[in-house]
Design an enzyme around this catalytic site. Structure first.
Site, PDB file in Angstrom:
ATOM      1  N   GLN A 275       0.612  -1.282  -0.240  1.00 10.57           N
ATOM      2  CA  GLN A 275       0.380  -0.387  -0.252  1.00 10.57           C
ATOM      3  C   GLN A 275       1.158   1.597  -0.015  1.00 10.57           C
ATOM      4  O   GLN A 275       0.710   2.190  -0.495  1.00 10.57           O
ATOM      5  CB  GLN A 275      -1.253  -0.037   1.018  1.00 10.57           C
ATOM      6  CG  GLN A 275      -1.890   1.443   1.227  1.00 10.57           C
ATOM      7  CD  GLN A 275      -3.225   1.023   2.412  1.00 10.57           C
ATOM      8  OE1 GLN A 275      -3.374   2.368   2.436  1.00 10.57           O
ATOM      9  NE2 GLN A 275      -3.449  -0.680   3.077  1.00 10.57           N
TER      10      GLN A 275
ATOM     11  N   GLY B 180      -7.919  20.820  18.349  1.00 10.51           N
ATOM     12  CA  GLY B 180      -7.996  22.509  18.666  1.00 10.51           C
ATOM     13  C   GLY B 180      -8.545  23.288  19.629  1.00 10.51           C
ATOM     14  O   GLY B 180      -8.953  23.215  20.697  1.00 10.51           O
ATOM     15  N   GLY B 181      -8.792  24.320  19.097  1.00 10.54           N
ATOM     16  CA  GLY B 181      -9.284  25.629  20.328  1.00 10.54           C
ATOM     17  C   GLY B 181     -10.948  25.884  19.813  1.00 10.54           C
ATOM     18  O   GLY B 181     -11.042  26.622  20.690  1.00 10.54           O
TER      19      GLY B 181
END
Length: 415
Positions: free
Chosen positions: A17, A247-248
């Site tokens: 792959q 994240g934020g």
């Protein structure tokens, strides 16, 4: 207009792959990818996970579009000469053999440079230089060694690997960028070079936010956007964060109408600060927009689980698509949890070429993933994967062999 990589010829010694992902992407952009395989068996994935007897598996076909296949016995002296001729006529050699395999075949970097000083040799390996560089690596090993597994899942359970092939296909994408960059540099230097993409490195690159969080944790001892805050505990390493966004903007996966029977009746919901008042209005909690305990992002952090539970009471009254339609009217970030069946049947993805139907002479029609990168001046045409050795005579004729010479090579078992 032609294709972006017209004129680039790639000698593809990859299998399974990671390497085939790389070379398929380059083929989609117009490179002539010559896949070198062992006569009789070829790439091992031709027969792995077969769903139709005696037909190339979907594992193989979905990773080897737009390529040509030649079969060469590289242990045969005459076969080795054929390979040397191919090296002289190609721009890039791509391999994902076990460490040292290319050297044992007699094609060290130094030997390849003798044959073609402009040749770029690109390799996928499990690890870069270091204590593990000789170790064999597969997808899930790379996810574990690259930091993904330790940070995936829920805090009260074991590490979890992702269904996305970030170790194999992710590293193949990194390698493709390295190859194109080396080709560009060659236009100025005239020289080839080695390109290495280690699977551990590729996974870590995709986990950079977790390395960010490790440093934050060491400085503060707590990360307020993680579900462990405020009642849980943080150890020395970044914990598993469930469905937190990383994240934020806090996010979570919430149940939708029908979740009891449909394992994918869920939606990902992000409580983005700029649209907080709109969220409050949609879910019927208008008072939260001005309540000091909920009105600011920092005030909401200790209450995220309570907030998401309230939002979920609303999402459970809507299907995931109904919820998405409503939320998008107010620019509230969200996304339905789409099953593979839903994706396969999505007509918009077929229209953009992200899902493609391909016809194969043995297995018939099948669906595959198309080029995820769209160029306006180099549209992708997805053509079927090659049959084993289908293009041996054609390729050898292009590099100077006569029909009589090809017949001799075949009689000698070199091809």
């Amino acid at each position: 207009m032609g294709k972006a990589l017209d004129g680039v010829r790639i000698l593809d010694f990859t299998h399974v792959q990671s390497g085939p992902t790389c070379t398929q992407l380059l083929a989609w952009f117009g490179a002539d990818v010559i896949k070198v395989e062992k006569a009789g068996t070829g790439d091992i994935t031709r027969e792995q996970l077969r769903d139709i007897p005696d037909a190339d598996s979907l594992y193989f076909t979905m990773l080897n579009h737009n390529k040509r296949s030649v079969t060469i016995d590289t242990k045969n002296p005459e076969g080795k000469k054929v390979l040397e001729t191919l090296i002289k006529s190609c721009d890039v050699l791509v391999e994902n053999f076990a460490p040292g395999a290319l050297d044992r075949m007699g094609f060290s970097w130094e030997r390849i440079q003798e044959l073609n000083p402009r040749m770029i040799v690109a390799s996928v390996k499990g690890f870069g230089p270091g204590p593990y560089e000789d170790c064999k690596v597969y997808e899930n090993v790379a996810q574990c060694a690259g930091g993904a597994a330790s940070t995936t899942g829920f805090d009260d359970g074991p590490p979890v690997v992702s269904g996305a092939q970030i170790g194999d296909s992710g590293t193949g994408l990194h390698l493709a960028l390295g190859i194109v960059t080396a080709l560009y540099q060659r236009t100025m230097t005239g020289r080839g070079q080695k390109v290495l993409a280690a699977m551990q490195d590729g996974v870590l690159n995709l986990c950079r936010v977790k390395l960010r969080d490790q440093q934050r944790l060491e400085r503060t001892g707590v990360m307020k956007e993680y579900p462990q805050y405020p009642n849980g505990t943080f150890g020395e390493a970044v914990p598993r964060a469930g469905n937190a966004s990383g994240g934020g903007q806090p996010g979570w996966i919430l149940k939708c109408k029908g979740w009891e029977a449909d394992p994918n009746a869920y939606i990902y919901f992000i409580t983005q600060a700029p649209v907080w008042a709109k969220i409050c209005n949609v879910i019927g909690k208008e008072e939260w927009a001005t309540d000091p305990e909920y009105a600011t992002a920092s005030a909401r952090l200790p209450r995220l689980q309570e907030i998401f539970a309230e939002i979920e009471r609303w999402t459970m009254t809507k299907t995931k698509f109904e919820a998405m339609d409503i939320l998008n009217k107010y620019d509230i970030p969200c996304g339905p949890i789409l099953s593979m069946k839903e994706i396969a049947e999505d007509q918009s993805l077929r229209k953009t070429g992200t899902i493609v139907e391909v016809d194969h002479p043995v297995r018939g029609k099948y669906l595959t993933v198309g080029n995820p990168i769209k160029l306006s001046d180099s549209p992708t045409d997805v053509t079927r994967s090659p049959l084993l050795g289908e293009h041996t005579d054609e390729v050898l004729a292009e590099i100077g062999y006569s029909p009589e010479q090809i017949d001799v090579l075949r009689s000698e078992g070199a091809i």
